[in-house]
Structures are given as C-alpha cells and as structure tokens.
Design an enzyme around this catalytic site. Structure first.
Site, mmCIF file in Angstrom:
data_model
loop_
_atom_site.group_PDB
_atom_site.id
_atom_site.type_symbol
_atom_site.label_atom_id
_atom_site.label_comp_id
_atom_site.label_asym_id
_atom_site.label_seq_id
_atom_site.Cartn_x
_atom_site.Cartn_y
_atom_site.Cartn_z
ATOM 1 N N GLY A 8 0.821 -1.215 0.000
ATOM 2 C CA GLY A 8 0.000 0.000 0.000
ATOM 3 C C GLY A 8 0.853 1.261 0.000
ATOM 4 N N ALA A 10 1.878 3.091 -2.345
ATOM 5 C CA ALA A 10 1.564 4.146 -3.323
ATOM 6 C C ALA A 10 0.370 4.989 -2.876
ATOM 7 C CB ALA A 10 1.283 3.516 -4.700
ATOM 8 N N ILE A 13 -0.675 7.555 3.179
ATOM 9 C CA ILE A 13 0.275 7.469 4.302
ATOM 10 C C ILE A 13 1.504 6.660 3.879
ATOM 11 C CG2 ILE A 13 0.580 6.941 6.756
ATOM 12 C CD1 ILE A 13 -2.445 6.907 7.052
ATOM 13 N N LYS A 35 -1.416 -2.517 -5.367
ATOM 14 C CA LYS A 35 -2.338 -2.895 -6.449
ATOM 15 C C LYS A 35 -2.695 -1.704 -7.352
ATOM 16 C CE LYS A 35 -7.014 -4.901 -6.708
ATOM 17 N NZ LYS A 35 -8.140 -5.355 -5.864
ATOM 18 N N LEU A 36 -2.405 -0.511 -6.885
ATOM 19 C CA LEU A 36 -2.791 0.722 -7.586
ATOM 20 C C LEU A 36 -4.291 0.751 -7.838
ATOM 21 C CD1 LEU A 36 0.179 1.264 -10.108
ATOM 22 C CD2 LEU A 36 -0.113 2.184 -7.798
ATOM 23 N N THR A 103 -9.653 -7.158 1.045
ATOM 24 C CA THR A 103 -8.296 -6.604 1.232
ATOM 25 C C THR A 103 -7.912 -6.504 2.705
ATOM 26 O OG1 THR A 103 -8.256 -5.411 -0.856
ATOM 27 C CG2 THR A 103 -6.888 -4.525 0.911
ATOM 28 N N THR A 128 -6.152 1.592 12.906
ATOM 29 C CA THR A 128 -6.838 2.871 13.059
ATOM 30 C C THR A 128 -7.562 2.971 14.399
ATOM 31 O OG1 THR A 128 -8.793 4.063 12.223
ATOM 32 C CG2 THR A 128 -8.679 1.756 11.685
ATOM 33 N N GLU A 130 -10.416 3.820 14.674
ATOM 34 C CA GLU A 130 -11.828 3.504 14.445
ATOM 35 C C GLU A 130 -12.209 2.116 14.950
ATOM 36 O OE1 GLU A 130 -13.399 4.864 10.740
ATOM 37 O OE2 GLU A 130 -11.837 6.383 10.538
ATOM 38 N N LYS A 156 -10.965 -3.630 9.564
ATOM 39 C CA LYS A 156 -9.665 -3.312 10.157
ATOM 40 C C LYS A 156 -9.496 -4.030 11.504
ATOM 41 C CE LYS A 156 -6.857 -0.919 8.920
ATOM 42 N NZ LYS A 156 -5.683 -1.202 8.030
ATOM 43 N N VAL A 208 -21.045 19.281 5.068
ATOM 44 C CA VAL A 208 -20.826 18.840 6.451
ATOM 45 C C VAL A 208 -21.931 17.846 6.816
ATOM 46 C CG1 VAL A 208 -20.878 19.624 8.856
ATOM 47 C CG2 VAL A 208 -19.693 20.991 7.121
HETATM 48 P P1 NAD Z 1 -5.088 5.076 0.875
HETATM 49 O O1 NAD Z 1 -6.483 4.684 0.534
HETATM 50 O O2 NAD Z 1 -4.577 6.409 0.501
HETATM 51 O O3 NAD Z 1 -4.065 4.008 0.251
HETATM 52 C C1 NAD Z 1 -4.274 2.632 0.280
HETATM 53 C C2 NAD Z 1 -3.240 1.997 -0.629
HETATM 54 O O4 NAD Z 1 -3.416 0.573 -0.587
HETATM 55 C C3 NAD Z 1 -3.369 2.414 -2.101
HETATM 56 O O5 NAD Z 1 -2.103 2.689 -2.635
HETATM 57 C C4 NAD Z 1 -3.993 1.195 -2.756
HETATM 58 O O6 NAD Z 1 -3.649 1.073 -4.129
HETATM 59 C C5 NAD Z 1 -3.411 0.074 -1.919
HETATM 60 N N1 NAD Z 1 -4.225 -1.157 -1.953
HETATM 61 C C6 NAD Z 1 -5.567 -1.250 -1.722
HETATM 62 N N2 NAD Z 1 -5.952 -2.532 -1.856
HETATM 63 C C7 NAD Z 1 -4.824 -3.259 -2.130
HETATM 64 C C8 NAD Z 1 -4.577 -4.625 -2.352
HETATM 65 N N3 NAD Z 1 -5.570 -5.525 -2.320
HETATM 66 N N4 NAD Z 1 -3.309 -5.015 -2.616
HETATM 67 C C9 NAD Z 1 -2.292 -4.116 -2.657
HETATM 68 N N5 NAD Z 1 -2.474 -2.803 -2.459
HETATM 69 C C10 NAD Z 1 -3.729 -2.380 -2.211
HETATM 70 O O7 NAD Z 1 -4.970 4.811 2.436
HETATM 71 P P2 NAD Z 1 -4.195 5.594 3.582
HETATM 72 O O8 NAD Z 1 -5.048 6.688 4.069
HETATM 73 O O9 NAD Z 1 -2.812 5.876 3.146
HETATM 74 O O10 NAD Z 1 -4.188 4.475 4.707
HETATM 75 C C11 NAD Z 1 -3.115 3.541 4.805
HETATM 76 C C12 NAD Z 1 -3.353 2.645 5.995
HETATM 77 O O11 NAD Z 1 -3.460 3.410 7.182
HETATM 78 C C13 NAD Z 1 -4.640 1.815 5.912
HETATM 79 O O12 NAD Z 1 -4.383 0.538 6.429
HETATM 80 C C14 NAD Z 1 -5.606 2.573 6.807
HETATM 81 O O13 NAD Z 1 -6.578 1.696 7.355
HETATM 82 C C15 NAD Z 1 -4.658 3.103 7.868
HETATM 83 N N6 NAD Z 1 -5.077 4.346 8.528
HETATM 84 C C16 NAD Z 1 -5.455 5.423 7.796
HETATM 85 C C17 NAD Z 1 -5.804 6.605 8.453
HETATM 86 C C18 NAD Z 1 -6.185 7.850 7.681
HETATM 87 O O14 NAD Z 1 -6.613 8.819 8.293
HETATM 88 N N7 NAD Z 1 -6.016 7.913 6.370
HETATM 89 C C19 NAD Z 1 -5.774 6.670 9.835
HETATM 90 C C20 NAD Z 1 -5.372 5.537 10.564
HETATM 91 C C21 NAD Z 1 -5.022 4.385 9.884
HETATM 92 P P1 TYD Z 2 -13.284 11.123 6.899
HETATM 93 O O1 TYD Z 2 -12.203 11.995 6.367
HETATM 94 O O2 TYD Z 2 -14.099 10.313 5.958
HETATM 95 O O3 TYD Z 2 -12.589 10.194 7.997
HETATM 96 P P2 TYD Z 2 -13.265 9.170 9.065
HETATM 97 O O4 TYD Z 2 -14.684 8.989 8.758
HETATM 98 O O5 TYD Z 2 -12.482 7.929 8.790
HETATM 99 O O6 TYD Z 2 -13.007 9.777 10.408
HETATM 100 O O7 TYD Z 2 -14.278 11.993 7.755
HETATM 101 C C1 TYD Z 2 -13.822 12.755 8.857
HETATM 102 C C2 TYD Z 2 -15.021 13.399 9.516
HETATM 103 O O8 TYD Z 2 -15.618 14.323 8.601
HETATM 104 C C3 TYD Z 2 -16.116 12.414 9.872
HETATM 105 O O9 TYD Z 2 -16.719 12.812 11.089
HETATM 106 C C4 TYD Z 2 -17.098 12.530 8.734
HETATM 107 C C5 TYD Z 2 -16.985 13.992 8.337
HETATM 108 N N1 TYD Z 2 -17.250 14.279 6.904
HETATM 109 C C6 TYD Z 2 -18.147 15.275 6.530
HETATM 110 O O10 TYD Z 2 -18.768 15.938 7.390
HETATM 111 N N2 TYD Z 2 -18.349 15.511 5.205
HETATM 112 C C7 TYD Z 2 -17.700 14.816 4.242
HETATM 113 O O11 TYD Z 2 -17.946 15.080 3.029
HETATM 114 C C8 TYD Z 2 -16.773 13.800 4.634
HETATM 115 C C9 TYD Z 2 -16.023 13.007 3.599
HETATM 116 C C10 TYD Z 2 -16.578 13.572 5.984
#
Ligand code: NAD
Ligand code: TYD
Length: 346
Positions: A8, A10, A13, A35-36, A103, A128, A130, A156, A208
């Site tokens: 993951g 690409a 994070i 997997k892109l 996944t 996460t 969550e 997750k 919102v």
């Molecule tokens: P993202 O959606 O930006 O990226 C996910 C990446 O995984 C992509 O590059 C995608 O191509 C790749 N991917 C998806 N399915 C795949 C598969 N089957 N095989 C190989 N690659 C695959 O996600 P992100 O926001 O960078 O999150 C990365 C990790 O961090 C995730 O595990 C997510 O649950 C965790 N996380 C994210 C947040 C957040 O706020 N974004 C917070 C806490 C934890």
């Molecule tokens: P999000 O970025 O989807 O992260 P997560 O649901 O994983 O915390 O959303 C962050 C917060 O923002 C969440 O409380 C939902 C809210 N939200 C909106 O109010 N409007 C939107 O269009 C989106 C995408 C999220």
C-alpha cells in the site's frame, strides 16, 4: 531490519512513510508492493523513484495474491513487511463492503502467512482508532475492547485480531499501530480535509454531515510516520501502540480553519444528510507511545493549516483526480442527492 516491503506504499500514508524512511535511513531498501487502486498513485512516489534509485523498487500486485506476494518478498530478500494496503474510506465501505473484507481481512491474512513462512524479522500492521468504535467520553487505551461500527472499521479490527493471533499462535514477530485521522500531502480527496479544501478552492459547497459536531483527532501524516518508525525500532513484539495528537476537535472547527486558511466565506458550508452509523467521537490515549520517546509535532490546527496550504500549492496533483470520470462518478453518488436536497429546501 533493512529491507522493507511496504504494502500500500503508493497510497497517502504509505508514500509519505516511504519517503520519510528512505531519507532517515540511508542503508535501507524499500520495495513498494501496491495494487494501484483508485487511491494508489505512482505520482505520489515520482520524486522517490528519482531520488533514491537503487534503494527503491515498485511491484504492482494484490496483497490477496499469495504467490505474487511471496515471489516479491523472495526476489527482493525482504526481512520486514509494513502493511498499509487497505480499502480505507468509510463512505465507500457503506457502498461496497465486499472489497474491504477482501483486502483488509483476507489480504492481511495472506501477508501474515508470508511473514510466517519466510520467517521474516517483523510484520507491522497499520491500523486505526476507528476499531475502538465511537468513544463518547474518555480516551481509548490499547487494551480497550474493540467495538467497530462501520464495515471499514470492522474489517480493520479483524485484521488486527488476526495479526495478534499470529503472534500468540506462532510467535510471528508482529507490532501494531492505531492511528487517528491523518492529513497531509497526497491524500485522495474523498477524505474530509482534502475534499473540503479543493471544494473551497473552487468556491463549491463544503458538505458537512449532520450537525458537524463529531470529534476527530486530525494528525499530520509525518507525525504518524515517525510514530510507526519508533514502534518498528523500539516497540515490543505483540504490542499495540496508539498514534495521534491526543486531542480532538469538532468537524465544524476543522471546516472553519480550512476556510480561514484560504480566505473563503462560511457561506460555503452546507449541512447535508448524515453518514449512516456516523461515529460521534474518536479520542486516543497516546501515553504508551510517548513512553518510547515519541511526541506529536503538530496540533490538529497546525496540521490542518499545513495540509490546506499544500493543496492550494499543488493543484497539479489533485486537479487531474478531481476532473477525472472516476472521481466525478463517486462524487455524484455520494453527494449528488445530499447537496440537491439541501438546495431544494432553501
Ligand atoms: P489510501 O487509501 O490512501 O491508500 C491505500 C493503498 O493501498 C493504495 O495505494 C492502494 O492502491 C493500496 N491497496 C488497496 N488494496 C490493495 C490490495 N488488495 N493489494 C495491494 N495494495 C492495495 O490509504 P491511507 O489513508 O494511506 O491508509 C493507509 C493505511 O493506514 C490503511 O491501512 C488505513 O486503514 C490506515 N489508517 C489510515 C488513516 C487515515 O486517516 N487515512 C488513519 C489511521 C489508519
Ligand atoms: P473522513 O475523512 O471520511 O474520515 P473518518 O470517517 O475515517 O473519520 O471523515 C472525517 C469526519 O468528517 C467524519 O466525522 C465525517 C466527516 N465528513 C463530513 O462531514 N463531510 C464529508 O464530506 C466527509 C467526507 C466527511
């Protein structure tokens, strides 16, 4: 631990982590295995490929494909897997939960099996806040019971439990981190901060959900990467570490900071129909990671401002996504009815 496979890598994070690690550890080699999907983009790593030639490689592949994962790990003599690969957006998990189970649950199992079979030095699972579910009062500690409420967080949580099961059953050397909401460069603009930012830049409404008083801990992505680095090097095997700023703010306050940073009016805010099963509040206790010497460098407000400025200065990155058919179809499905219902009522 010198040859990392970042699954993951690409994505949002993952790509920030790859850049951070290659800069910090000149002796490390990183293979990005990805997997892109719509969220994975080679543009996120363009500068990495050029700057770290010889220490970086990319393989396109699915973490659910056991043979391909093993081949990549063997070919590049990998000793550590750091798993970022996942389907990550709650709203999409409400539209099509199947890919999340595939996944985030099955894919995690495949990676754990690979780590076990090849006798890797470490398997690190990125998780996460969550998985704790909504926390109306107090702060989640790593020992708290899991109570996920969306298909995303349930998937997750399953991945976390499987990771711990491989430690308990076979002593596969695992560590886990549970991060709060990350923001920063290269986040696909389906998540709230980049979505609100690029809408505001184009003078479009900021949708919102509900009353906007849901609480999130918005942390800067590089603070999270640093936390993962600390756990990889100083964390105890079989242990979980929360990563976040340790304080949170209501979504309306986050929205206000986005608008103020861009000098845009509050009239862009539109309250729309809420997300199903919307978690009201996440809040992490991060004392366990702090005890390892880590400290968050940005408050939520600083992280939001810095992120908004990056998007304002890097339209080259998000403009092609926003104008693409895939994004527009998703936007219409998620927001079309919500925004038009609102407009009709006015
Ligand atoms: P993202 O959606 O930006 O990226 C996910 C990446 O995984 C992509 O590059 C995608 O191509 C790749 N991917 C998806 N399915 C795949 C598969 N089957 N095989 C190989 N690659 C695959 O996600 P992100 O926001 O960078 O999150 C990365 C990790 O961090 C995730 O595990 C997510 O649950 C965790 N996380 C994210 C947040 C957040 O706020 N974004 C917070 C806490 C934890
Ligand atoms: P999000 O970025 O989807 O992260 P997560 O649901 O994983 O915390 O959303 C962050 C917060 O923002 C969440 O409380 C939902 C809210 N939200 C909106 O109010 N409007 C939107 O269009 C989106 C995408 C999220």
């Amino acid at each position: 631990m010198r040859r990392l496979m970042v699954t993951g890598g690409a994505g949002f994070i993952g790509s920030n982590f790859v850049r951070y690690m290659l800069e910090k550890y000149p002796e490390y080699f990183i293979l990005v295995y990805d997997k892109l999907t719509y969220a994975g983009r080679l543009e996120n790593l363009e500068d990495v490929a050029a700057k770290f030639a010889g220490r970086y490689a990319f393989v396109k592949g699915d973490i659910c494909d056991a043979a391909a994962v093993e081949e990549a790990a063997r070919t590049y003599a990998i000793d550590t897997i750091v798993n970022f690969a996942a389907e990550t957006h709650v709203d999409r998990s409400l539209m099509e939960p199947g890919s999340f189970i595939q996944t985030d649950v099955y894919g995690t199992f495949v990676l754990l099996e690979t780590a076990k079979r090849l006798g890797l030095e470490r398997y690190h699972q990125i998780s996460t806040d969550e998985v704790y579910g909504q926390v109306l009062t107090g702060r989640s500690k790593e020992s708290d019971p899991l109570a996920p409420r969306s298909p995303y967080s349930a998937s997750k949580a399953s991945g976390d439990l499987m990771t711990l099961a491989y430690w308990e059953s076979w002593q596969v050397p695992v560590t886990l981190t549970r991060g709060s909401n990350n923001i920063g460069p290269y986040q696909y603009p389906e998540k709230v901060v980049p979505l609100f930012t690029i809408n505001a830049l184009d003078d479009q409404p900021l949708p919102v959900y509900g009353d906007g008083l849901q609480m999130r801990d918005y942390q800067y992505v590089l603070d999270h990467c640093e936390g993962i680095d600390v756990v990889l090097h100083r964390g105890a095997l079989g242990e979980i570490y929360n990563v976040g700023t340790g304080s949170e703010m209501p979504n309306l306050e986050m929205t206000q900071i986005v608008l103020e940073t861009l000098g845009k009016p509050a009239s862009l805010i539109q309250h729309v129909e809420d997300r199903a099963g919307h978690d009201r509040r996440y809040a992490l206790d991060v004392s366990k990671l702090r005890a390892l010497g880590w400290e968050s460098r940005h408050t939520c407000a600083e992280a939001i401002e810095k992120t908004v400025r990056w998007y304002a200065e890097n339209a080259w990155w998000w403009r092609p996504i926003k104008s693409g058919e895939l994004y527009q179809a998703y936007y219409a499905q998620q927001y079309g009815k919500r925004l038009s219902e609102k407009a009709e009522r006015r």
